[in-house]
Design an enzyme around this catalytic site. Structure first.
Site, PDB file in Angstrom:
ATOM      1  N   ALA A  66      -5.451  -4.043  -7.807  1.00 49.16           N
ATOM      2  CA  ALA A  66      -6.399  -5.285  -7.822  1.00 49.16           C
ATOM      3  C   ALA A  66      -7.729  -4.582  -7.213  1.00 49.16           C
ATOM      4  O   ALA A  66      -7.507  -3.769  -6.395  1.00 49.16           O
ATOM      5  CB  ALA A  66      -6.134  -6.549  -7.419  1.00 49.16           C
ATOM      6  N   GLY A 111      -1.135  -4.042  -7.800  1.00 49.86           N
ATOM      7  CA  GLY A 111      -1.271  -4.826  -8.995  1.00 49.86           C
ATOM      8  C   GLY A 111      -0.677  -3.721 -10.168  1.00 49.86           C
ATOM      9  O   GLY A 111      -0.267  -4.263 -11.290  1.00 49.86           O
ATOM     10  N   GLU A 114       2.939  -3.384  -9.959  1.00 49.68           N
ATOM     11  CA  GLU A 114       3.454  -4.657 -10.353  1.00 49.68           C
ATOM     12  C   GLU A 114       3.313  -4.874 -12.053  1.00 49.68           C
ATOM     13  O   GLU A 114       4.301  -5.360 -12.680  1.00 49.68           O
ATOM     14  CB  GLU A 114       2.658  -5.770  -9.616  1.00 49.68           C
ATOM     15  CG  GLU A 114       2.801  -5.808  -8.241  1.00 49.68           C
ATOM     16  CD  GLU A 114       1.947  -6.720  -7.542  1.00 49.68           C
ATOM     17  OE1 GLU A 114       0.608  -6.829  -7.591  1.00 49.68           O
ATOM     18  OE2 GLU A 114       2.492  -7.709  -6.795  1.00 49.68           O
ATOM     19  N   GLU A 134      -0.698  -2.963  -0.255  1.00 52.26           N
ATOM     20  CA  GLU A 134      -1.378  -4.198   0.194  1.00 52.26           C
ATOM     21  C   GLU A 134      -1.462  -4.490   1.634  1.00 52.26           C
ATOM     22  O   GLU A 134      -2.491  -4.801   2.177  1.00 52.26           O
ATOM     23  CB  GLU A 134      -0.963  -5.468  -0.500  1.00 52.26           C
ATOM     24  CG  GLU A 134      -1.358  -5.683  -2.004  1.00 52.26           C
ATOM     25  CD  GLU A 134      -0.129  -5.209  -3.181  1.00 52.26           C
ATOM     26  OE1 GLU A 134       0.808  -4.111  -2.406  1.00 52.26           O
ATOM     27  OE2 GLU A 134      -0.205  -5.388  -3.983  1.00 52.26           O
TER      28      GLU A 134
HETATM   29  C1  HXC Z   1     -11.562  -1.033  -5.833  1.00 45.86           C
HETATM   30  C2  HXC Z   1     -11.003   1.180  -5.883  1.00 45.86           C
HETATM   31  C3  HXC Z   1      -9.745   0.795  -5.788  1.00 45.86           C
HETATM   32  C4  HXC Z   1      -9.258  -0.651  -5.763  1.00 45.86           C
HETATM   33  C5  HXC Z   1      -9.970   2.954  -5.718  1.00 45.86           C
HETATM   34  N1  HXC Z   1     -11.133   2.512  -5.925  1.00 45.86           N
HETATM   35  N2  HXC Z   1      -8.916   1.972  -5.641  1.00 45.86           N
HETATM   36  N3  HXC Z   1     -11.982   0.173  -5.963  1.00 45.86           N
HETATM   37  N4  HXC Z   1     -10.391  -1.552  -5.816  1.00 45.86           N
HETATM   38  N5  HXC Z   1      -7.960  -1.040  -5.762  1.00 45.86           N
HETATM   39  C6  HXC Z   1     -12.370   3.089  -5.992  1.00 45.86           C
HETATM   40  C7  HXC Z   1     -12.741   3.780  -4.710  1.00 45.86           C
HETATM   41  O1  HXC Z   1     -13.443   2.840  -3.821  1.00 45.86           O
HETATM   42  C8  HXC Z   1     -13.810   4.772  -5.043  1.00 45.86           C
HETATM   43  O2  HXC Z   1     -14.841   4.452  -5.304  1.00 45.86           O
HETATM   44  C9  HXC Z   1     -13.061   5.330  -6.359  1.00 45.86           C
HETATM   45  O3  HXC Z   1     -12.326   4.168  -6.774  1.00 45.86           O
HETATM   46  C10 HXC Z   1     -12.241   6.512  -6.099  1.00 45.86           C
HETATM   47  O4  HXC Z   1     -11.188   6.181  -5.091  1.00 45.86           O
HETATM   48  P1  HXC Z   1     -11.171   7.273  -3.748  1.00 45.86           P
HETATM   49  O5  HXC Z   1     -10.482   6.350  -2.634  1.00 45.86           O
HETATM   50  O6  HXC Z   1     -12.398   8.006  -3.542  1.00 45.86           O
HETATM   51  O7  HXC Z   1     -10.037   8.409  -4.210  1.00 45.86           O
HETATM   52  P2  HXC Z   1      -9.056   9.237  -3.525  1.00 45.86           P
HETATM   53  O8  HXC Z   1      -9.362   9.596  -2.128  1.00 45.86           O
HETATM   54  O9  HXC Z   1      -8.421   9.965  -4.298  1.00 45.86           O
HETATM   55  O10 HXC Z   1      -7.851   8.127  -3.092  1.00 45.86           O
HETATM   56  C11 HXC Z   1      -7.115   7.333  -4.189  1.00 45.86           C
HETATM   57  C12 HXC Z   1      -6.209   6.133  -3.724  1.00 45.86           C
HETATM   58  C13 HXC Z   1      -7.394   5.257  -2.982  1.00 45.86           C
HETATM   59  C14 HXC Z   1      -5.192   6.733  -2.744  1.00 45.86           C
HETATM   60  C15 HXC Z   1      -5.795   5.387  -5.003  1.00 45.86           C
HETATM   61  O11 HXC Z   1      -8.652   5.236  -3.725  1.00 45.86           O
HETATM   62  C16 HXC Z   1      -6.779   3.894  -2.567  1.00 45.86           C
HETATM   63  O12 HXC Z   1      -6.006   3.808  -1.542  1.00 45.86           O
HETATM   64  N6  HXC Z   1      -7.001   2.764  -3.075  1.00 45.86           N
HETATM   65  C17 HXC Z   1      -6.769   1.513  -3.006  1.00 45.86           C
HETATM   66  C18 HXC Z   1      -5.109   1.458  -3.363  1.00 45.86           C
HETATM   67  C19 HXC Z   1      -4.913  -0.034  -2.850  1.00 45.86           C
HETATM   68  O13 HXC Z   1      -4.708  -0.542  -1.796  1.00 45.86           O
HETATM   69  N7  HXC Z   1      -4.399  -0.685  -3.805  1.00 45.86           N
HETATM   70  C20 HXC Z   1      -3.969  -2.240  -3.826  1.00 45.86           C
HETATM   71  C21 HXC Z   1      -5.118  -3.151  -3.859  1.00 45.86           C
HETATM   72  S1  HXC Z   1      -4.574  -4.979  -3.674  1.00 45.86           S
HETATM   73  P3  HXC Z   1     -16.327   5.008  -4.959  1.00 45.86           P
HETATM   74  O14 HXC Z   1     -17.251   4.008  -5.453  1.00 45.86           O
HETATM   75  O15 HXC Z   1     -16.358   5.288  -3.554  1.00 45.86           O
HETATM   76  O16 HXC Z   1     -16.325   6.422  -5.623  1.00 45.86           O
HETATM   77  C22 HXC Z   1      -3.654  -5.362  -4.921  1.00 45.86           C
HETATM   78  C23 HXC Z   1      -3.229  -6.794  -5.041  1.00 45.86           C
HETATM   79  C24 HXC Z   1      -2.656  -7.250  -6.286  1.00 45.86           C
HETATM   80  O17 HXC Z   1      -3.446  -4.595  -5.842  1.00 45.86           O
HETATM   81  C25 HXC Z   1      -2.355  -8.535  -6.339  1.00 45.86           C
HETATM   82  C26 HXC Z   1      -3.564  -9.551  -6.290  1.00 45.86           C
HETATM   83  C27 HXC Z   1      -3.224 -10.905  -6.378  1.00 45.86           C
END
Ligand code: HXC
Length: 260
Positions: A66, A111, A114, A134
């Site tokens: 998400a 997400g 999921e 998460e």
């Molecule tokens: C918003 C995101 C994002 C996310 C990545 N980006 N994941 N933006 N939401 N989930 C953005 C980063 O901010 C960044 O933007 C660009 O994408 C590239 O990501 P980087 O982090 O620079 O890349 P990298 O170093 O290769 O790392 C990749 C990664 C990391 C390991 C996937 O991005 C990461 O940990 N992302 C978050 C993953 C996460 O926590 N997902 C769960 C979310 S909660 P900029 O602008 O800086 O270039 C969820 C809940 C679901 O899913 C249920 C809800 C009800």
């Protein structure tokens, strides 16, 4: 509806939905969820569309979860409604009476993992990584991850993945039974579309019966599940496809299923 965050392409009866926000690693914001909901409805209504395939644009991510910038602003009610909205969509994939394949080309996190788990099966690239990170945001999975992961790979491993937030590789995911097949990144999409075309030639009635019997059976005891199966087996014989498939075998020819 015009799509901004997904691509929706149709070829040979296959609908290919590509998450297309590569700059945010295809993260799911409310607009994207709305577009996915709309596209799934199109697939449901169009008899010419036989199989739905999900993939992600770019070579890094399927869906990195998400959109965290949206989550960061939410109050408890908004968070709950967002989780429910996502859950409705993943349930709609299970309710779709057609095969749905996740073609996971990179990160499938939160997400994204999921959503992939709600597809009928997952094909992944060697570079794919799965996880429920998460916990590192101080939250938990919300699109059914705590439930489906435990059902798919067992509760202890599911808890380890959700509690540690650690990512697992495509090979590990395959060993756990989460992923059906792993392909080199360069051939993943072609192999997935090949499988989809293969499914598009099979009996629609039988595919729907398999999907419903397996999914309904997962939530009940063995006897009740087998009763569903017998009922679905009988349903197959109500149409032409069962006659065509068995006759074609006996006549040593390829069957031609009409879905009737
Ligand atoms: C918003 C995101 C994002 C996310 C990545 N980006 N994941 N933006 N939401 N989930 C953005 C980063 O901010 C960044 O933007 C660009 O994408 C590239 O990501 P980087 O982090 O620079 O890349 P990298 O170093 O290769 O790392 C990749 C990664 C990391 C390991 C996937 O991005 C990461 O940990 N992302 C978050 C993953 C996460 O926590 N997902 C769960 C979310 S909660 P900029 O602008 O800086 O270039 C969820 C809940 C679901 O899913 C249920 C809800 C009800």
């Amino acid at each position: 509806m015009a799509y901004e965050n997904i691509l929706f392409e149709v070829q040979d009866g296959i609908a290919l939905l590509t998450f297309n926000r590569p700059k945010a690693l295809n993260a799911l914001n409310p607009q994207t969820l709305e577009e996915v909901r709309d596209a799934v409805e199109r697939v449901r209504q169009d008899d010419a569309l036989r199989v739905l395939v999900f993939t992600g644009a770019g070579d890094k991510a399927f869906v990195a979860g998400a959109d965290i910038s949206e989550l960061q602003k939410m109050n408890p009610l908004e968070a709950r409604l967002f989780a429910e909205r996502g859950q409705e969509i993943v349930f709609s994939l299970e309710a779709l009476p057609k095969p749905v394949i996740a073609c996971v080309n990179g990160f499938a996190l939160g997400g994204g993992c999921e959503l992939a788990m709600s597809c009928d099966f997952i094909y992944a690239s060697e570079r794919a990584q799965f996880g429920q990170p998460e916990i590192n945001l101080g939250i938990i999975p919300g699109f059914g991850g705590t439930q489906r992961l435990a059902r798919l790979i067992g509760r202890a491993k599911a808890k380890e993945i959700c509690m540690t937030g650690e990512r697992i590789s495509a090979q590990e995911a395959k060993a756990l039974g989460l992923v059906a097949k792993v392909f080199p990144a360069e051939t993943l999409l072609e192999e997935t579309l090949k499988a989809a075309r293969n499914l598009a030639e099979k009996s629609r009635v039988a595919l729907r019966a398999i999907k419903q019997a397996v999914d309904r059976g997962m939530d009940v005891d063995l006897k009740t599940g087998c009763a569903f199966e017998a009922e679905a087996f009988g349903v197959c014989f109500a149409g032409q496809d069962a006659r065509e498939g068995t006759t074609a075998f006996l006549e040593k020819r390829k069957p031609h299923f009409t879905g009737t």
